[in-house]
Motif scaffolding. Sequence first.
Motif, PDB file in Angstrom:
ATOM      1  N   PHE A   1      -7.915 -20.394  10.802  1.00 47.78           N
ATOM      2  CA  PHE A   1      -7.317 -20.311   9.660  1.00 47.78           C
ATOM      3  C   PHE A   1      -7.237 -18.731   9.288  1.00 47.78           C
ATOM      4  N   VAL A   2      -8.388 -18.168   9.076  1.00 48.82           N
ATOM      5  CA  VAL A   2      -8.445 -16.849   8.535  1.00 48.82           C
ATOM      6  C   VAL A   2      -7.612 -15.948   9.568  1.00 48.82           C
ATOM      7  N   THR A   3      -7.619 -16.176  10.958  1.00 48.12           N
ATOM      8  CA  THR A   3      -7.046 -15.344  12.124  1.00 48.12           C
ATOM      9  C   THR A   3      -5.527 -15.637  11.725  1.00 48.12           C
ATOM     10  N   LEU A   4      -5.074 -16.685  11.621  1.00 50.53           N
ATOM     11  CA  LEU A   4      -3.602 -17.161  11.473  1.00 50.53           C
ATOM     12  C   LEU A   4      -3.184 -16.370  10.102  1.00 50.53           C
ATOM     13  N   THR A   5      -3.987 -16.359   9.145  1.00 49.36           N
ATOM     14  CA  THR A   5      -3.682 -15.797   7.930  1.00 49.36           C
ATOM     15  C   THR A   5      -3.357 -14.249   8.191  1.00 49.36           C
ATOM     16  N   ARG A   6      -4.281 -13.848   9.001  1.00 44.07           N
ATOM     17  CA  ARG A   6      -4.139 -12.211   9.546  1.00 44.07           C
ATOM     18  C   ARG A   6      -2.857 -11.999  10.308  1.00 44.07           C
ATOM     19  N   LEU A   7      -2.377 -12.948  11.150  1.00 45.49           N
ATOM     20  CA  LEU A   7      -1.251 -12.556  12.098  1.00 45.49           C
ATOM     21  C   LEU A   7       0.079 -13.103  11.434  1.00 45.49           C
ATOM     22  N   LEU A   8      -0.128 -14.158  10.401  1.00 46.64           N
ATOM     23  CA  LEU A   8       1.311 -14.582  10.085  1.00 46.64           C
ATOM     24  C   LEU A   8       1.548 -13.830   8.659  1.00 46.64           C
ATOM     25  N   ARG A   9       0.494 -13.478   7.725  1.00 41.67           N
ATOM     26  CA  ARG A   9       0.583 -12.533   6.581  1.00 41.67           C
ATOM     27  C   ARG A   9      -0.323 -11.540   6.600  1.00 41.67           C
ATOM     28  N   PRO A  10       0.104 -10.275   7.214  1.00 40.22           N
ATOM     29  CA  PRO A  10      -0.929  -9.410   7.204  1.00 40.22           C
ATOM     30  C   PRO A  10      -1.177  -8.724   6.097  1.00 40.22           C
ATOM     31  N   ALA A  11      -0.313  -8.855   5.100  1.00 40.53           N
ATOM     32  CA  ALA A  11      -0.200  -7.951   3.830  1.00 40.53           C
ATOM     33  C   ALA A  11      -1.539  -8.510   2.932  1.00 40.53           C
ATOM     34  N   VAL A  12      -2.169  -9.677   3.330  1.00 38.71           N
ATOM     35  CA  VAL A  12      -3.223 -10.388   2.571  1.00 38.71           C
ATOM     36  C   VAL A  12      -4.550  -9.720   2.789  1.00 38.71           C
ATOM     37  N   PHE A  13      -4.767  -9.521   4.087  1.00 39.23           N
ATOM     38  CA  PHE A  13      -5.832  -8.681   4.729  1.00 39.23           C
ATOM     39  C   PHE A  13      -5.643  -7.310   5.122  1.00 39.23           C
ATOM     40  N   LYS A  14      -4.869  -6.513   4.487  1.00 41.50           N
ATOM     41  CA  LYS A  14      -4.378  -5.333   4.918  1.00 41.50           C
ATOM     42  C   LYS A  14      -5.463  -4.397   4.488  1.00 41.50           C
ATOM     43  N   ALA A  15      -5.686  -3.270   5.298  1.00 41.45           N
ATOM     44  CA  ALA A  15      -6.743  -2.276   5.221  1.00 41.45           C
ATOM     45  C   ALA A  15      -6.140  -1.480   3.920  1.00 41.45           C
ATOM     46  N   GLY A  16      -7.293  -1.235   3.114  1.00 40.23           N
ATOM     47  CA  GLY A  16      -7.057  -0.812   1.744  1.00 40.23           C
ATOM     48  C   GLY A  16      -6.807  -1.443   0.644  1.00 40.23           C
ATOM     49  N   GLU A  17      -6.294  -2.830   0.674  1.00 36.30           N
ATOM     50  CA  GLU A  17      -5.975  -3.716  -0.012  1.00 36.30           C
ATOM     51  C   GLU A  17      -7.222  -4.437  -0.866  1.00 36.30           C
TER      52      GLU A  17
END
Length: 465
Positions: A449-465
């Motif tokens: 699930f956390v990997t899909l989040t990174r792929l489908l909504r990259p802004a959520v786990f964006k570097a520097g955010e």
Amino acid sequence: MLDHLPAFGKSSWTTAQTRSIGASISTVSRTVATLELSELGPRLGLDPDVEDAAPRTSERRLRRNLGALRHRNYRLYFIGQVISTVGTWMQSVAMPWLALLLTHDAFHVGLVVATQFTPMLVAGQFGGLLADRFSKRRILVCSQAAFMLPAFSMFFLSSQGLAQYWMVLTAALAVGCVNVVDVPSRQSFVIEMVGREDLLNAIALNSTIFNGAAVIGPSLAGLIIGLLGVPLCFLLNGVSYLASIGALLLMTNLPAVLKVTTGGSMLVRIREGLTYARHDPVVGTLLLNVAVFSLFSMNRFTLLPIFADQVLHIGAAGFGFLTASQGLGALAGALSLAVLQRRLASGNVQFLIGLAWSVFLVAFSLSRYYPLSIALLVLSGYCQIAFVATSNTRIQAATPDHLRGRVMALYAQSLMGVGPVGSFQAGALAHFFGAPVAMAFRAVVSGAFVTLTRLLRPAVFKAGE
């Protein structure tokens, strides 16, 4: 007297001119001195800005080192919570133990735990609405006082030999109902004490309190139950709330948070919080990630006893060490966040921590070597608290003040409310497929699930955010 006015006017004009010329000379002198210092300073090893820069640097360093503890109100809160949370953990051990003594049945013990957390799942949003509408400090004073009622009631009933199972169940339900009001207000009250700058540090310190008390409280409860009996745990917990109430009453100069009132019924205002969380891509997705990890990766008290008994064959003492190891990792994670908050709070780091959490749990499910299992649980505990605390911080920082109570109620529902469902699901999987398969499957779901989040909504786990 009129004859002297021209002289007076002339004298005043002269004085003013003199002061003006003097001020100009003084200004020119300071400018020249500054220019000379800027030219000669490097040759002499001097820096004209050092005198001003040093205090500013020292002040920034002090603020960074103290973090949330530089705020008087948070220091009071911290002290009160240290005492109160230890008492809460003591009662968390005493209540299911009393249920076991009365029924000698594991199902009834589990029902007590489920009863305590079900109200948050069902009615958490009503508590969030109250947090947005009324003073959070007043709500917390009332909720802390309300927590004392089931504690003192169970002390009286158990000490007099009158306790029955339905009374324990009622006390657990009462604690759960108070949590509906207490948890959203407590979560959203932190930012009022420390501001946004020290929010992550405060959340990390709160996690340190919780996990430190998770070690101290049960240990004290075990000693007290063995030596003096169950009732004293309820009494000490009831008394411990006085420290929290006293700390809240001593707070001063809390910021006035602007309340934005909207029309409509209570359900309409609750829907407003749900709508915000659904449409904000970061807040809504982080809430989903917290819920998935809580559902699939955080039910240690369901599966760890089975691992200790049937997989690692280490008995009750070994189960205690397994539980303590995960708590130790969580404590280390909380302390790391308090010290390294800037480095660990980015979205990219949070994604890596979530992924590592899942990997460590899968490795634990495959381990048959006790020391390795201990080490893997320490690492998973570290990742757990780092991931959850960072989510808490990012959600609060992104949420408007007038919606924070309702959004933090959603966070509490994601973290605590799904617990009973997760426990039932973990137990069912372990019953049909065994604890190792249950642990591995659940960890893979969380990691996926956390990997899909990174792929489908990259802004959520964006570097520097």
